[in-house]
Every structure is written in structure tokens, then in C-alpha cells.
Design an enzyme around this catalytic site. Structure first.
Site, mmCIF file in Angstrom:
data_model
loop_
_atom_site.group_PDB
_atom_site.id
_atom_site.type_symbol
_atom_site.label_atom_id
_atom_site.label_comp_id
_atom_site.label_asym_id
_atom_site.label_seq_id
_atom_site.Cartn_x
_atom_site.Cartn_y
_atom_site.Cartn_z
ATOM 1 C CD GLU A 1 -0.255 0.552 -3.919
ATOM 2 O OE1 GLU A 1 -0.115 1.803 -3.921
ATOM 3 O OE2 GLU A 1 -1.384 0.268 -3.952
ATOM 4 C CG ASN B 1 -1.388 -6.090 -1.734
ATOM 5 O OD1 ASN B 1 -1.733 -7.089 -2.449
ATOM 6 N ND2 ASN B 1 -2.046 -4.904 -1.549
ATOM 7 C CG HIS C 1 -7.013 -2.614 -8.811
ATOM 8 N ND1 HIS C 1 -8.072 -2.406 -8.097
ATOM 9 C CD2 HIS C 1 -6.062 -2.149 -7.751
ATOM 10 C CE1 HIS C 1 -7.837 -2.301 -6.810
ATOM 11 N NE2 HIS C 1 -6.836 -2.378 -6.429
ATOM 12 C CD GLU D 1 -5.469 -3.539 -3.306
ATOM 13 O OE1 GLU D 1 -5.809 -2.825 -4.295
ATOM 14 O OE2 GLU D 1 -4.824 -3.608 -2.439
ATOM 15 C CG ASP E 1 -11.325 -3.199 -9.208
ATOM 16 O OD1 ASP E 1 -10.316 -3.328 -9.728
ATOM 17 O OD2 ASP E 1 -11.687 -2.652 -8.520
HETATM 18 O O1 9MR Z 1 -10.007 1.882 -2.625
HETATM 19 C C1 9MR Z 1 -9.627 2.722 -1.792
HETATM 20 C C2 9MR Z 1 -10.119 4.149 -1.804
HETATM 21 O O2 9MR Z 1 -11.196 4.120 -0.965
HETATM 22 C C3 9MR Z 1 -8.972 4.958 -1.161
HETATM 23 O O3 9MR Z 1 -9.576 6.526 -1.216
HETATM 24 C C4 9MR Z 1 -7.616 4.931 -1.672
HETATM 25 C C5 9MR Z 1 -6.631 5.716 -0.719
HETATM 26 O O4 9MR Z 1 -6.483 5.190 0.552
HETATM 27 O O5 9MR Z 1 -7.320 3.566 -1.597
HETATM 28 C C6 9MR Z 1 -8.139 2.655 -2.327
HETATM 29 O O6 9MR Z 1 -7.448 1.368 -2.176
HETATM 30 C C7 9MR Z 1 -6.400 1.278 -2.772
HETATM 31 C C8 9MR Z 1 -5.590 0.165 -1.996
HETATM 32 O O7 9MR Z 1 -5.595 0.375 -0.523
HETATM 33 C C9 9MR Z 1 -4.207 -0.241 -2.351
HETATM 34 N N1 9MR Z 1 -4.236 -0.555 -3.697
HETATM 35 C C10 9MR Z 1 -4.967 0.250 -4.573
HETATM 36 C C11 9MR Z 1 -6.220 0.568 -4.092
HETATM 37 C C12 9MR Z 1 -7.199 1.507 -5.263
HETATM 38 O O8 9MR Z 1 -6.565 2.730 -5.197
#
Ligand code: 9MR
Length: 557
Positions: A351, A393, A429, A459, A461
Site C-alpha cells: 500500500e 501489493n 477486498h 487478499e 474477500d
Molecule cells: O486483516 C488484518 C487485520 O487483522 C489487522 O488488524 C490489520 C492491521 O494489521 O490488517 C488486516 O490486514 C490488512 C492487510 O495486512 C493489508 N491489506 C488490508 C488488510 C485488511 O485491512
């Protein structure tokens, strides 16, 4: 003589009536505290058949989601023998529903315990972090080991201390899903010890039970998804959490059986892996990596550089640029080297494009290391493991358009500068009905391929409203299918990774109020329509495209 006989009869009748009223322990009750799940998450201590829940400096609300559940159809009683180390709150909890965006949000929790020499009952109805019912009752003998009991009779909860009724409270809809988790609430510095939990039911009730199955309804189907994926030469998998692997047997079973790749949802992030300067903690990451290796699965490493999930020693740092470089290089080198030859794919930078989709995001890394931090991160990662494939990513860059153009230009520049980048991760997402078109995604994947880059779906969903209908689930299945078709048809799309695999543990309800059901197995590990739609794509002979089956085809009739 006749009088004695009649008196005898009356006594016998009373006794019979009494026994008939006596609530009996239900089967399995005796095993409740012996279940190893209590200790599994790590901070609850199980010692000689007792469970110790220490709060430390924080208020602790522990819910044993991995363990036995109380099936709540009909009236039931739960009697707990406990003691508290301090005079502040220590209670056992029956949790009828977990909260979503916050522990209380939408949740249901009944606490029965001790506080300030009294019995305390708090009920949280999901609307506020304050209890909707809060009552205290005076009782005798509340020091040392105390037996507290709650008996549910319709919506009334009868509270007993040391077998004597002390009061009643009313709570509506406390167990809307027909079961409750066991748990505890403990105030800071206090420790709650549980010596015994006994579930009872009135004699006529046969539906109250203790369920040790973990609420799993997984039905394996032959062949597993991963076998179909292997035959199509594609990786299919999901994001995972180490504690679920350790504590939830069905989770581990489904994961190992159905998928040929995994990624840690959080365990490889900066915060858990490098919590203090000079200290690395690979506990969670190792659990994930070892599971993957035992089950012959590939590993995606997520993520080396991200603007969030960084520990305070990074967030509050006042390093010089030279120090920032050293810190990031050390982090990348240490983590990548540890998993050299084991993690095949790294999300090196996550990101990095700004929120509005224009230009680089301003982060601790762009400020500290400088605007070339992305190039540097990839170069350091490549030096640590030259065989690992390195990915950039991002989200909202899946189809064609502003942000995906930015990502495209970023990685094109990197390729042109000879930076070791091998692929782009498209997060995906999505909300059903509002995602980029499969055609646009296919075009984006193709143009990245023309730069010589691989694409991973990283990722995926697809969230649905909490009250999802059958149509919603079918629409979701259709989108999962279309996205997998796009990936299988693109030569450079090598992996299809979802952000989890069971709705039981998805990040969605915690982050999007009113949404849920985003993955391919439901909360009880039942295969959803989306699971079957993925199978359908993978079962298709490789030489045939979906148009041969009349699906997802824009062609003229
Ligand atoms: O799903 C993840 C959540 O459990 C964490 O609290 C959060 C912060 O670390 O990150 C979420 O995963 C993210 C991923 O690492 C990067 N892309 C977005 C995902 C959803 O927020």
C-alpha cells in the site's frame, strides 16, 4: 398405624417432588475445565484442573472461543466454583454472541461474579459498552472459594450463591444463536481462579448440552480444492492466524487439506515480528511457516514494509536518515534471511500509493528513508534471498483506472530501473455488486504481464450484508468464480489467495459494520456456494475457457 402410613406417603411424595425439581448435571459437564482449549491462547494458565485468569494491568475479558460451548435451548443452569485474588471484579461470563467492531458491539455477554464483597451481575446487550443490566446482591460466605450459579428460566436469570438464591435479573435475547461461549471478566491486578464449572438442566430438559465439537460442520469433499488447483498449476489459499492453527483443530484440518498456499494475516508484520528495537519475535511467524512446510504448502510473506502495524519504537522514532536506512535494511535482511528458501513470495511493500490514489503515500518510511524507500526495500530483500519472488501489493488497484495506473507506473519505473521486482499483488477486498469488472481486471493483469510481472490475487474477500440472503450468497459465488476464471486464464496470474477462508475469523465484521460472510466456508466450516463455484472453475479442462460452458461470456449469441 394408618396415620404413620399416611405421613410416610406425604414425606415420600414431597421427596419425589423435590428430586423431580432438582436440576441435574448434563453430560460432559465434568470435562469442561479439563479442556485444553482454555490454556491454548497462551495467557490463561491451566494448573491441576483449575483455570487461572490473571488480568495484569488491563481489564481482561476472556472468551474461550476455541473450547466447549453451552447449547442453550431450554432452561439451564451454570454453577461455577471460583475465587478472586482481589476485591474488585472477577466474574465468569456466558457469551451468547461475540462483538464485532468493538467487543460489545452487537455482542451478548452475561457476567456473574464477585465485587466488593457482593455478588455482581452485568448483562451487555450489544448496544453499548455499559451493561444494560447491572445489579449487585448481598450474600453470605463470599470469601475464599465461592459457588456462584445462574439458572436461566425463559428470560429470567436466577442467581444463587453457595446454593442459596440471592436475586433475579431479566435479560432478553441473551443467546440468539442457541449457544454460549464460556469466559471470564477480570479487573486489573485481580486473578480469577475457576475450580469447577457444572452445567445443569431441569429434569424435563434434554436439549441443554455441552458441545465439544467446536461448532464444526466441515464435510470434506473429494478431491480437495488444492488437488484441483495443483492439476491446474495454480496456487489457491488463504490468510491465517497462528493461534487458530494451534487452538482450532478444524481450522488446521481445513487449511491443510484444501489449500496449497498460505499467508499470515498478521504474524509477519513489523509489529509482531520486531516489537522492540533489536528484538525479533518469530513465534507466530514460525508457527505459520512450520504448518505450511508440514503440509507442503507455499508461503507468501506479508509484509516487510507498510505504513501501519508498526511498533511504537518506529512510530515515535527520531532517527537520522542514515539510521532509518539501517533500521529498515536490518529488518528486511533479518526477516527474509530467516525464511530464505522457505517463503517463496514476499509482499515487500504494501500500500505504498497514497489514499487518494495519486502519488506515493507519505509514511514513516518515505519520510525516514526517503522517497526511494521502495527501490531500496526490494533491493535489500533480493540480496537476502535472491530466489524469492518480490511483490508490490495494493488495494483499489485491481481494475483499470486512476490508482491502478499509479501502481502500473510505479512498478514499470522499477522494472526500467532494474529493481528486482517480480510481481504485483491485487488485494481484492470487494463488496458484492460493487467491484471492478472481471474484464477490467483481466486487462490490468495483462498489462502487468507485458512488463514481465507476475500477478497474485492476494487478499480476496467479498463481503455481504449481515442478513445475507441465498441470492446474495449466489451472487458472491458468481463473483468468486469470475475472479478465479480471470486468474486461470491469465498466463501471469499464479496465485489466488483469500483473506482467510472461514467466516468464523474474518476481519470483515470487525471492520465493516453491517457486513459479514466474505469467505468460502461459513462460521461452522460448511462449504458455501462460493466454495463450489471455485471447484467448478478448477474442474474445467485446462484447454477450455468458461465461454465453452456458457459462463461469464460477453460474446454475442
Ligand atoms: O486483516 C488484518 C487485520 O487483522 C489487522 O488488524 C490489520 C492491521 O494489521 O490488517 C488486516 O490486514 C490488512 C492487510 O495486512 C493489508 N491489506 C488490508 C488488510 C485488511 O485491512
Amino acid at each position: 398405624m394408618r396415620k404413620f402410613w399416611m405421613l410416610g406417603c406425604i414425606i415420600l411424595a414431597l421427596l419425589t417432588a423435590c428430586t423431580a425439581n432438582k436440576w441435574q448435571p448434563v453430560e460432559g459437564s465434568a470435562e469442561l475445565l479439563k479442556d485444553l482449549s482454555w490454556g491454548c491462547p497462551g495467557w490463561v494458565e491451566v494448573r491441576d484442573g483449575t483455570v487461572l485468569i490473571g488480568a495484569g494491568n488491563e481489564f481482561r475479558a476472556y472468551v474461550n472461543t476455541y473450547g466447549p460451548r453451552l447449547m442453550t435451548n431450554g432452561d439451564f443452569g451454570v454453577a461455577v466454583t471460583l475465587s478472586a485474588a482481589q476485591d474488585n471484579l472477577a466474574a465468569f461470563s456466558l457469551v451468547g454472541r461475540l462483538g464485532t467492531t468493538d467487543w460489545w458491539d452487537g455482542g451478548r455477554k452475561l457476567d456473574v461474579g464477585l465485587e466488593a464483597g457482593q455478588v455482581i451481575v452485568n448483562y451487555y446487550n450489544g448496544v453499548s459498552f455499559m451493561p444494560s443490566v447491572a445489579q449487585t446482591f448481598a450474600a453470605e460466605g463470599l470469601s475464599g472459594k465461592v459457588k456462584l450459579e445462574v439458572r436461566r428460566v425463559i428470560t429470567e436469570f436466577i442467581i444463587l450463591a453457595n446454593d442459596k438464591e440471592v436475586g433475579r435479573v431479566t435479560a432478553e435475547d441473551a443467546f440468539p444463536d442457541g449457544f454460549a461461549y464460556f469466559g471470564a471478566s477480570v479487573r486489573p491486578q485481580n486473578t480469577l481462579t475457576l475450580y469447577d464449572i457444572t452445567v445443569t438442566a431441569p429434569p424435563e430438559n434434554t436439549t441443554v448440552a455441552v458441545d465439544f465439537s467446536g461448532g464444526s460442520a466441515y464435510t470434506p469433499i473429494e478431491p480437495p480444492l488444492r488437488a484441483l488447483a495443483d492439476a491446474r498449476n495454480i496456487l489457491i489459499g488463504g490468510a491465517v492466524e497462528p493461534q487458530h492453527i494451534r487452538c482450532d483443530q478444524t481450522y488446521a484440518e481445513v487449511l491443510g487439506r484444501e489449500f496449497n498456499i498460505l499467508v499470515a494475516e498478521n504474524a509477519f508484520k513489523f509489529w509482531p515480528i520486531h516489537p522492540e528495537q533489536g528484538r525479533y519475535d518469530f513465534t507466530g511467524a514460525d508457527t505459520v511457516a512450520e504448518f505450511a512446510e508440514t503440509h507442503a504448502m507455499q508461503i507468501r510473506g506479508h509484509t516487510l514494509v507498510w505504513h501501519t502495524s508498526t511498533p511504537d519504537w518506529i512510530n515515535n522514532a527520531t532517527f537520522t536518515q542514515e539510521q532509518w536506512n539501517a533500521v529498515l535494511q536490518d529488518h528486511i535482511t533479518t526477516v527474509v534471511s530467516r525464511y530464505k528458501g522457505r517463503v517463496a513470495y514476499w509482499d515487500v511493500v504494501n500500500e505504498g500509493i497514497s489514499e487518494n490514489g495519486v502519488g506515493l503515500r507519505k509514511t514513516v518510511w518515505s519520510d525516514g528513508v526517503g522517497p526511494d524507500y521502495i527501490d531500496k526495500a526490494f533491493t535489500w530483500a533480493h540480496a537476502a534471498d535472491p530466489d524469492a519472488l518480490l511483490f508490490y501489493n495494493d488495494y483499489a488497484a485491481e481494475g483499470m483506472g486512476g490508482k491502478s495506473d499509479e501502481v502500473y507506473n510505479l512498478v514499470k519505473g522499477m522494472v526500467e530501473r532494474g529493481i528486482p521486482i517480480h510481481g504485483v499483488g491485487l488485494q481484492m477486498h470487494f463488496v458484492a455488486g460493487a467491484s471492478p469488472s472481471p474484464e477490467d481486471i483481466a486487462r490490468n493483469i495483462q498489462r502487468l504481464g507485458e512488463l514481465g510481472l507476475q500477478v497474485h490475487i492476494t487478499e480476496l474477500d467479498i463481503r455481504l450484508p449481515v442478513e445475507a440472503s441465498k441470492d446474495d450468497l449466489d451472487q458472491q459465488a458468481n463473483l468468486y468464480q469470475q475472479l478465479l476464471e480471470v486468474c486461470t486464464q491469465a498466463e501471469n496470474c499464479a496465485a489466488f489467495v483469500m483473506w482467510g477462508f472461514t467466516d468464523r475469523y474474518s476481519w470483515v465484521p470487525n471492520s465493516f459494520s453491517g457486513y459479514d460472510h466474505a469467505l468460502i466456508f461459513d462460521k461452522a466450516y460448511r462449504s458455501k456456494p462460493a466454495y463450489f463455484s471455485l471447484r467448478k472453475v478448477l474442474e474445467m479442462p485446462q484447454s477450455l475457457g468458461p465461454e465453452d460452458f456458457g459462463a461469464s461470456c460477453n460474446c454475442a449469441p
